[in-house]
Design an enzyme around this catalytic site. Structure first.
Site, PDB file in Angstrom:
ATOM      1  N   LYS A  39      21.097  35.634  28.879  1.00 50.92           N
ATOM      2  CA  LYS A  39      20.215  36.396  27.983  1.00 50.92           C
ATOM      3  C   LYS A  39      20.473  36.021  26.531  1.00 50.92           C
ATOM      4  O   LYS A  39      21.471  35.331  26.237  1.00 50.92           O
ATOM      5  CB  LYS A  39      20.464  37.890  28.193  1.00 50.92           C
ATOM      6  N   TYR A 249      26.071  33.923  -6.305  1.00 45.87           N
ATOM      7  CA  TYR A 249      25.492  35.210  -6.695  1.00 45.87           C
ATOM      8  C   TYR A 249      26.544  36.173  -7.232  1.00 45.87           C
ATOM      9  O   TYR A 249      27.623  36.304  -6.665  1.00 45.87           O
ATOM     10  CB  TYR A 249      24.774  35.851  -5.498  1.00 45.87           C
TER      11      TYR A 249
HETATM   12  C1  LIG Z   1      25.308  41.089  29.198  1.00 48.38           C
HETATM   13  C2  LIG Z   1      25.599  41.545  30.575  1.00 48.38           C
HETATM   14  C3  LIG Z   1      26.563  40.880  31.345  1.00 48.38           C
HETATM   15  C4  LIG Z   1      27.480  39.817  30.777  1.00 48.38           C
HETATM   16  O1  LIG Z   1      28.499  40.460  30.033  1.00 48.38           O
HETATM   17  P1  LIG Z   1      29.673  39.663  29.272  1.00 48.38           P
HETATM   18  O2  LIG Z   1      30.492  40.762  28.709  1.00 48.38           O
HETATM   19  O3  LIG Z   1      29.036  38.831  28.239  1.00 48.38           O
HETATM   20  O4  LIG Z   1      30.390  38.863  30.288  1.00 48.38           O
HETATM   21  C5  LIG Z   1      26.708  41.267  32.662  1.00 48.38           C
HETATM   22  N1  LIG Z   1      25.953  42.270  33.181  1.00 48.38           N
HETATM   23  C6  LIG Z   1      25.041  42.953  32.464  1.00 48.38           C
HETATM   24  C7  LIG Z   1      24.272  44.042  33.085  1.00 48.38           C
HETATM   25  C8  LIG Z   1      24.847  42.618  31.134  1.00 48.38           C
HETATM   26  O5  LIG Z   1      23.957  43.313  30.407  1.00 48.38           O
END
Ligand SMILES: *Cc1c(COP(=O)(O)O)cnc(C)c1O
Length: 347
Positions: A39, A249
């Site tokens: 994701k 800045y």
């Molecule tokens: C993002 C997510 C993961 C992965 O988690 P990490 O901490 O990055 O390993 C796994 N399961 C769900 C439901 C998630 O939302």
């Protein structure tokens, strides 16, 4: 179109390190198979690119959050290997799932009803065992609509896997009870940190994300996980700053003596947030080049007083060892990766 000239900012991507991290997490998952959370555009590293490398390493389960993230992943792997964590929010989501062949992760009785009304079929089901975020609550598991589901992966998500919290075992126990009452092809609880908690958290499939990409959420991973992303930026200009002159800045840095500085093609628009400025340094051949003043949108200024060999056009390294940079900046390892800007991603 005319070919673009070379960029002044790039992300070196170690595909072999990414594959090795997946193999390490798969091994640490014991008898369970490691999947991959891809994701947020593969945690900022490019969803298509990481999915392709991970599939080559052996991953067969890919998780995205949004439906909009599906095409980049299904361009590389079979749609039957992709699940959408946010689930179907609308009938259009259901129609898209059906047409594309990716699985929705159902997170509520409302999503269950929506999916069944659209025709049902193979899906995943998220159960909330204590994070109070997404998922069907334990109190709703007796609902008759659940018995009609064709569940591929029954899953839950750990709230505090990166800590030694009693919530971890409580969630694992609750999840085991859910598994005993709801039939599914496969069960899945652990994210990256959850894999570090041991075999009783692994079930059939694990869902690592951050550790694939170089994150170290628990001590168990130290030394086992390799850095995957290496940002590099070019020196745009070298100049002399006179004693008493300010840099950048608000003149947040004022030179006490005449000094040689370099203006580097890296800014907060690239994910190098202001929190990473003060006290931090870029590097050239391992030597630190201290940052001067505020981080701008497209530029930072570094001290070259003691680095006479660094000149215009030279590439400097942006430190990106995730646990080290997280501790230094106060940003999470997740934030460091997912805020990488587009100008780095496209390289
Ligand atoms: C993002 C997510 C993961 C992965 O988690 P990490 O901490 O990055 O390993 C796994 N399961 C769900 C439901 C998630 O939302």
């Amino acid at each position: 179109m005319t070919e673009l000239p070379p960029p002044s900012l790039r992300l070196d991507f170690d595909a072999e390190a990414l594959a090795a991290n997946w193999r390490t997490l798969d091994r640490m998952s014991g008898s369970a198979a490691a999947g991959a959370a891809v994701k947020a555009d593969g945690y900022g590293l490019g969803a298509g690119r990481v999915a392709s490398v991970l599939a080559g390493a052996g991953a067969r389960d890919f998780y995205v959050a949004h439906w909009s993230e599906v095409p980049a992943v299904t361009a590389e792997v079979a749609s039957s290997q992709v699940a959408v964590l946010h689930g179907p929010l609308t009938d259009a989501d259901c129609a898209f799932a059906r047409a594309s062949g990716v699985r929705p992760v159902l997170n509520s009785l409302a999503q269950v009803a929506r999916w069944q009304a659209s025709g049902g079929g193979l899906c995943d089901l998220m159960v909330d065992t204590g994070i109070n975020r997404l998922g069907v609550p334990l109190s709703s598991l007796g609902d008759p609509s659940l018995s009609g589901l064709e569940i591929d992966t029954l899953m839950s998500h750990l709230a505090s896997a990166d800590e030694d919290s009693t919530l971890n075992t409580l969630q694992a126990e609750r999840f085991a009870q859910v598994c005993a009452s709801l039939p599914a092809r496969r069960r899945s609880l652990a994210n990256s940190a959850g894999i570090g908690l041991g075999a009783s958290f692994a079930f059939d499939v694990t869902r690592p994300g951050i550790s694939l990409y170089g994150g170290v959420p628990r001590a168990e991973f130290a030394g086992a996980i390799r850095q995957v992303a290496f940002p590099k930026a070019a020196v745009l200009q070298v100049r002399e700053v006179a004693a008493g002159e300010g840099v950048g800045y608000n003149a947040a840095f004022v030179a006490l003596r005449s000094m040689r500085v370099g203006v580097v093609s890296l800014g907060y628009a690239d994910g190098f947030l202001r929190a990473r400025g003060p006290g931090n340094a870029l590097k050239y051949q391992g030597e630190p080049l201290v940052l001067l003043g505020k981080v701008s949108m497209d530029m930072v200024v570094i001290d070259l007083s003691f680095a006479p060999k660094v000149g215009e056009g030279d590439w400097v390294d942006v430190p990106f060892d995730l646990p080290v940079e997280a501790a230094r900046s106060g940003l999470s390892q997740y934030e460091l990766l997912t805020t990488l800007g587009r100008r780095l991603r496209s390289s």
